[in-house]
Structure formats: C-alpha cells, structure tokens
Design an enzyme around this catalytic site. Structure first.
Site, mmCIF file in Angstrom:
data_model
loop_
_atom_site.group_PDB
_atom_site.id
_atom_site.type_symbol
_atom_site.label_atom_id
_atom_site.label_comp_id
_atom_site.label_asym_id
_atom_site.label_seq_id
_atom_site.Cartn_x
_atom_site.Cartn_y
_atom_site.Cartn_z
ATOM 1 N N HIS A 1 -2.039 43.292 -22.489
ATOM 2 C CA HIS A 1 -3.059 42.923 -21.505
ATOM 3 C C HIS A 1 -4.379 43.686 -21.617
ATOM 4 O O HIS A 1 -5.398 43.250 -21.068
ATOM 5 C CB HIS A 1 -2.470 43.137 -20.102
ATOM 6 N N SER B 1 -11.877 36.079 -11.741
ATOM 7 C CA SER B 1 -12.616 36.404 -12.959
ATOM 8 C C SER B 1 -14.024 36.907 -12.647
ATOM 9 O O SER B 1 -14.735 36.324 -11.824
ATOM 10 C CB SER B 1 -12.709 35.156 -13.829
ATOM 11 N N SER C 1 -1.320 35.100 -9.674
ATOM 12 C CA SER C 1 -2.400 34.655 -10.527
ATOM 13 C C SER C 1 -2.283 33.161 -10.796
ATOM 14 O O SER C 1 -1.195 32.669 -11.097
ATOM 15 C CB SER C 1 -2.353 35.421 -11.849
ATOM 16 N N GLN C 2 -3.410 32.477 -10.675
ATOM 17 C CA GLN C 2 -3.455 31.080 -11.082
ATOM 18 C C GLN C 2 -3.953 31.068 -12.529
ATOM 19 O O GLN C 2 -5.019 31.600 -12.821
ATOM 20 C CB GLN C 2 -4.438 30.287 -10.210
ATOM 21 N N MET D 1 -9.187 20.038 0.148
ATOM 22 C CA MET D 1 -8.882 21.471 0.124
ATOM 23 C C MET D 1 -8.809 21.970 -1.311
ATOM 24 O O MET D 1 -8.374 21.237 -2.201
ATOM 25 C CB MET D 1 -7.539 21.740 0.803
ATOM 26 N N SER D 2 -9.204 23.212 -1.521
ATOM 27 C CA SER D 2 -9.077 23.821 -2.842
ATOM 28 C C SER D 2 -7.592 23.955 -3.184
ATOM 29 O O SER D 2 -6.827 24.544 -2.408
ATOM 30 C CB SER D 2 -9.730 25.209 -2.821
ATOM 31 N N PRO D 3 -7.142 23.401 -4.332
ATOM 32 C CA PRO D 3 -5.721 23.506 -4.688
ATOM 33 C C PRO D 3 -5.237 24.958 -4.742
ATOM 34 O O PRO D 3 -4.146 25.271 -4.273
ATOM 35 C CB PRO D 3 -5.641 22.843 -6.060
ATOM 36 N N PRO E 1 1.947 39.948 -19.996
ATOM 37 C CA PRO E 1 2.462 38.650 -19.556
ATOM 38 C C PRO E 1 3.103 37.871 -20.715
ATOM 39 O O PRO E 1 2.773 38.094 -21.879
ATOM 40 C CB PRO E 1 1.215 37.916 -19.058
ATOM 41 N N LYS F 1 -2.288 19.177 -7.958
ATOM 42 C CA LYS F 1 -3.624 19.356 -7.375
ATOM 43 C C LYS F 1 -4.038 18.140 -6.534
ATOM 44 O O LYS F 1 -4.904 18.242 -5.676
ATOM 45 C CB LYS F 1 -4.652 19.551 -8.500
ATOM 46 N N SER G 1 -5.853 37.509 -8.936
ATOM 47 C CA SER G 1 -6.951 37.928 -9.805
ATOM 48 C C SER G 1 -8.077 36.896 -9.787
ATOM 49 O O SER G 1 -7.847 35.694 -9.769
ATOM 50 C CB SER G 1 -6.467 38.191 -11.225
ATOM 51 N N TYR H 1 -5.141 50.065 -17.665
ATOM 52 C CA TYR H 1 -4.286 49.840 -18.829
ATOM 53 C C TYR H 1 -3.969 51.104 -19.629
ATOM 54 O O TYR H 1 -2.818 51.498 -19.750
ATOM 55 C CB TYR H 1 -4.919 48.773 -19.743
#
Length: 620
Positions: free
Chosen positions: A337, A450, A548-549, A421-423, A114, A413, A448, A101
């Site tokens: 950000h 976490s 990114s979710q 299955m993982s969404p 964002p 989802k 990304s 950054y």
C-alpha cells in the site's frame, strides 16, 4: 499484412515521448491547502458528538478553546504548518507515507496490503493457468507502455484534473524493510529501467525477461512458452518458502533481511525481485469450497495465501504489485500500500481484464528465447529458523482473519440514484444502520477520500458517523417515529455524508490537518498539545469500521483487514445492479463476526429501500 500488424501492435518500448506531458500536467495542479484552525476544531467537535459521552465532550471543548487561544499553541503550530505548505510541493505527502506506512511495524499482510478478487476463470488445469498468465502479463505491459510514453489519459473528478503521480510508482518498485523504518525503492526512473518480471511457482522465484532485444514486448505465445519453462523447472514442492519472511512483523523481517543479504547470492536474488516490473504468483490449488463460499476463499488467497501449507510462501509481500493466478481458476492480485491507493490499481486491472478478453492477432516470431533464470538462495540454519518463525506467525494471522465476501444482488447504484441519492452515501448509511443494530451504539468510521485534485495528493478521511447519521439510525427502528420522518432523516444523513465527502476531496477534512498539527509539534520538539493526549482523540481514531469504496468496471472486489482489534474492514464495489462487498474481522475478538455484519448490512440496505419505496409522500 502480418508485418504491419506486428509493428502496429508492438511499438518499441522507448518510443518518442510526448515531451514532459505528464510533468506539465502535474505542474498545473494546485497545492494541498491547510484548512483554517477554527474550522477544523469546530468540525472535530461535531464528529465527536455521536461517539463520545457528554463529560468527555465538554472536557474536549475546554482543551480546544485553550488550544485556539490567540498567540497560543494551536496558532503557533498552524503557522508552522502553513510555512511547511509554502516550502514543499505537498505539506502532507512525505509525512503520510512515513507515518501511515513506513513507520508502521505490523506485518503488511492483512494489516496493510489489500487484495483484489477478480472474476473466476474457466480453467482448472495448468495449461489454462499459463495461457491466462501470459495474456495477463501482456496486458500489464500494454498498460506500462502508456505509463512510459506518458499517454495515460488524465483522470477527472468533479471536472477537476487529478494527480497522476501514483501510476508512476506502482511498477518496478518494492518496499524494503528496515530495523525501525522501511523505505520504498523505485527502479522505473533509472537510466536503464528493468525489463524483467519475477514469476514464483512452488515457492521458487524466476527472472523472466519480457522484452526482446529490439525493445518489443514478448508476445502472448512467447510468454506462454517461457512460463512453461518456469513451470517445468520448479516441480519440486519441498523448497524453503523464502518469500514467507516478507510476511513477518517489520522489525523482525528487517533483522532477518540484513542477515539474509550478507550472502552475495541472496542479495542478488533479492535485488532481482525488488527491481522486477511486477511479480506473477502461479499458485497451487486451494482447498475446494462450494460456489457460494468461493469468493470468500479467493479473498483469503489474495490477502495472505491461505497459510504456510498452501500459498503464503508463494509471495514476496514487499513487492508493490503481485498478480495471483491459481491452477484452479482463482485469480486476483495484492498490492503493497505504501506507493499507491486503490483507484490507480483498479484502472490497471480494468485495462488488463479488457486486454485478456481480446483474441491475439499476432503470430509469434519463432526465435529461441533464453531460459528464465531461477533465483538462488543460500539458506543458513539461522535463515531456516527465521523462516520457521515467519511460518508460525503467518498461520496465527491466517487463523485469526475472518473474511466474508457477498454479492448483494438485490440492487446496485440504480436504486439510490432513482431516489436522487449518492450511492456511496446510501451504502455508508446502510453500514451505520447495520453497526447500530448489532451494537446499539455508533462508532468512529473511516472512509477514504481521494486528495488527488492536489499535487501528490493521497487520502483524507470521510467520517461517515455524523450527528445526522446517528439521528437516522436511532430513528429507523423506533416504532414511535413515522415513516415520513425516517425518510427525511435518511435524506438528511445522505446529504450530510455527500457534503463531508465534497469537503474532504477539496482538502477541507479534519483528520490529516490534525495529524499535521501533531507532527508539527513533534518536529518543533515542543510538548505534545493536550488535545492529542485526550480520550476523545483516542476514541475518534479507534475505527471500528474502516471502509472504502473502490469502484471498478470489472466485476471484482477489493478486501483488507480491520484496523482495530475489535473492528471491521469493509470494502465495496457498487455496480449498476449489484454490489460486491468484502467484510473482514478478527476471530480473536468475540464481539465481531464478519458473516453477521455482512448479513446485517444486507438487511439494512433492503430495509432502507423498502422505507423509500413505501413512503410516497416524501419529496424525493
């Protein structure tokens, strides 16, 4: 009674703190690990396989073998990194803040900050706009009380407590430009923290005190009255858009900033903005579009304001948190950000949106309130020139950014979950398939992850393009392949993505580790190891898909610009029965097109569902 209600709703701002609740929670968090060198090198090679050619891959294998030799460069850097991890709270966080950054010299607009589009509001006049803005401010102050009292509920991921530090960084903070490197100031932790917000309307900034002298927050009615005063004392539309300076390339803005704050009036005004708890932008209406295009237009408004003739001057882009409310019912926010990722911002949004839906129980005490103070700027010919330059650059960025927001209404989802299955993994495989169908190749993909399981954790990269995803996307449209085989490959690709995600959130991904080794080499003043000068490393870090979710309870969508000139930015919020997607690309690149990508993504997800539902024999 009225008095009891009043007291119950508005506890004083400096309440009895639960002593050190936040701190004791933070102290219990584990430190970010340094993965083993061998593990990272092996995993790095596996991620390169689908995106570089064989010749490059075999060259990289040689370099990695050399790098890992006993007593060699890699081992020395690894030991340095492990030493750093022992001595610091988090070996990565300062380095990351600086390299990702503060050292980054592109404008924060489009390239870093964002935007978030909130559901469209039912008003189309200034009364509705003011009323909603007043409720929104009250909602943020309500959330702030939880931060100040350290009563924010601790969040969990996979049964593990998460670091809550980012929540303490987003209010009363601001980025400050520098000639070569920026910094972030945070006034929340001062002995006398700020009690005002800034409101900007028609490019004019105001300081609005949001607390009474007894420490209680202003009520919604009081805030409404104050906003009316702001509105009626900023009706001139010919003011210089001083805020547009913050949208410029960082070195140029750093230079203009130093020039701007030589004047004491300007310096005081800038400091008032920097110190404010957050900013509210009361926007002029944007050009009308059809309902179908509304979300895409709103995304652009939240990302950059639409250009100098619309609302791009109605911002202070360095401010960590800016809520944007248009006279035409558009509503959202943008954030700088450097101090935080999306999830803490989304928690704040969810809280505020719920708060605005409640009817107010409080009658306003009729005390006269002081006039909100207008911030003055003395504009010299040189500053005027800087503003003109910033306007030109902003308009070039505006014309270059192509954003398409779609509401994928066929399923959410629910469908991946039915198939166990993982969404997130399912959506990522949809993206891989859409990209492959458009370009007949796989590309480096960033998602990304976490790292908040660890103290001061930020993010690492989930590399969604894998050997397994490549096998699936190549097989999907191959007529020689049986459906059952395609389903098996899809299941395998989804599982691989899920496994990489688990690895990443537990601090075992490769990207931050490789960055750490590289920065360690720079710090040691040794020559740069060859693995970082290698073509493969450049290819691996050229993300044609940056994704990114950002899940939220609110039916909103976050959006951001691409990170590569020939790439896409894709952000999504998967709801139970639909998915909100924002896809961005640059018009200056002939090969990319946001609307085409969005359409291909929609087709890919539908085809994947059809594949699963028309293959009963699969062991689902």
């Amino acid at each position: 009674t009225y008095d009891e209600n009043y007291r119950r709703l508005f506890k004083p701002v400096a309440p009895t703190r639960i002593p050190g609740r936040y701190l004791s929670h933070q102290e219990g968090l584990p430190k970010l690990p340094v993965p083993s060198l061998q593990q990272t090198c092996e995993r790095y090679l596996a991620t390169l396989e689908p995106i570089v050619d064989e010749e490059e891959l075999s060259h990289t294998k040689e370099l990695l073998a050399e790098f890992q030799k006993a007593g060699g460069v890699g081992e020395r850097l690894q030991k340095g990194l492990e030493r750093r991890a022992r001595k610091t709270e988090n070996w990565l966080s300062d380095w990351w803040l600086t390299t990702a950054y503060l050292d980054y010299r592109m404008p924060v607009v489009v390239h870093s900050s964002p935007g978030v589009v909130l559901p469209r509001l039912e008003f189309s006049d200034r009364q509705g706009q003011m009323r909603f803005a007043a409720k929104l401010i009250a909602g943020v102050l309500d959330f702030k009380t939880m931060i100040d009292n350290e009563t924010l509920p601790v969040e969990y991921l996979g049964g593990k407590q998460l670091c809550m530090n980012q929540y303490y960084q987003v209010l009363s903070s601001c980025r400050v430009p520098g000639l070569k490197r920026d910094s972030v100031v945070n006034h929340a932790h001062r002995s006398r923290p700020p009690t005002h917000i800034t409101v900007v309307h028609n490019f004019q900034f105001f300081v609005l005190d949001v607390y009474n002298s007894d420490g209680t927050p202003l009520t919604v009615d009081q805030l409404y009255m104050q906003l009316e005063k702001v509105w009626s004392s900023s009706l001139q539309t010919n003011k210089e858009p001083i805020g547009i300076l913050t949208s410029n390339q960082r070195n140029s803005w750093g230079k203009a900033y130093n020039n701007l704050i030589k004047d004491k009036t300007n310096k005081d005004s800038v400091q008032a903005i920097q110190k404010s708890i957050f900013t509210v932008c009361l926007d002029a209406p944007m050009p009308c579009v059809s309902d179908e295009l509304y979300h895409s237009r709103a995304a652009v408004q939240m990302l950059h304001g639409g250009g100098s003739r619309w609302n791009s001057g109605n911002r202070w882009f360095d401010k960590t948190l800016q809520f944007i409310i248009g006279e035409d019912g558009s509503c959202g926010l943008m954030y700088e950000h450097a101090p935080a990722e999306g999830p803490p911002i989304v928690s704040l949004i969810d809280h505020v949106v719920e708060y605005t839906k409640k009817s107010e129980m409080v009658r306003t005490p009729m005390v006269p309130l002081p006039m909100p103070q207008k911030l003055r700027f003395n504009i010299t010919p040189e500053i005027k020139k800087d503003i003109e330059k910033a306007k030109q650059n902003m308009n070039i960025m505006v014309h270059d950014l192509d954003v398409k927001v779609i509401v994928f209404s066929h399923f959410g989802k629910n469908v991946p979950k039915t198939h166990k299955m993982s969404p997130d993994a399912f959506i990522q495989m949809g993206l891989q398939l859409a990209y492959y169908r458009m370009y007949q190749r796989c590309c480096a993909t960033y998602e990304s992850a976490s790292l908040r399981m660890f103290k001061l954790g930020r993010t690492d990269t989930i590399r969604s393009c894998s050997i397994d995803s490549a096998n699936f996307v190549k097989a999907m449209d191959d007529p020689a392949k049986q459906k059952i085989e395609k389903v098996t490959l899809l299941e395998k690709a989804v599982k691989a993505h899920r496994a990489y995600t688990d690895m990443a959130i537990h601090g075992q991904a490769i990207d931050r580790h490789l960055l750490g080794l590289k920065l360690q080499a720079i710090e040691d003043l040794t020559s740069m190891p060859e693995i970082f000068m290698d073509t493969s490393y450049a290819v691996a870090n050229h993300y044609n898909l940056s994704t990114s979710q950002v899940p939220a309870k609110t039916d909103c969508v976050m959006c951001f610009g691409p990170v590569a000139p020939d790439g896409y930015g894709v952000c999504y919020n998967p709801m139970a029965e639909h998915i909100n997607f924002a896809v961005s690309a640059f018009n200056s690149c002939n090969e990319t097109n946001a609307a085409h990508m969005a359409q291909r993504l929609e087709e890919a997800l539908l085809d994947m569902r059809m594949l699963l539902e028309s293959t009963p024999k699969a062991k689902l």
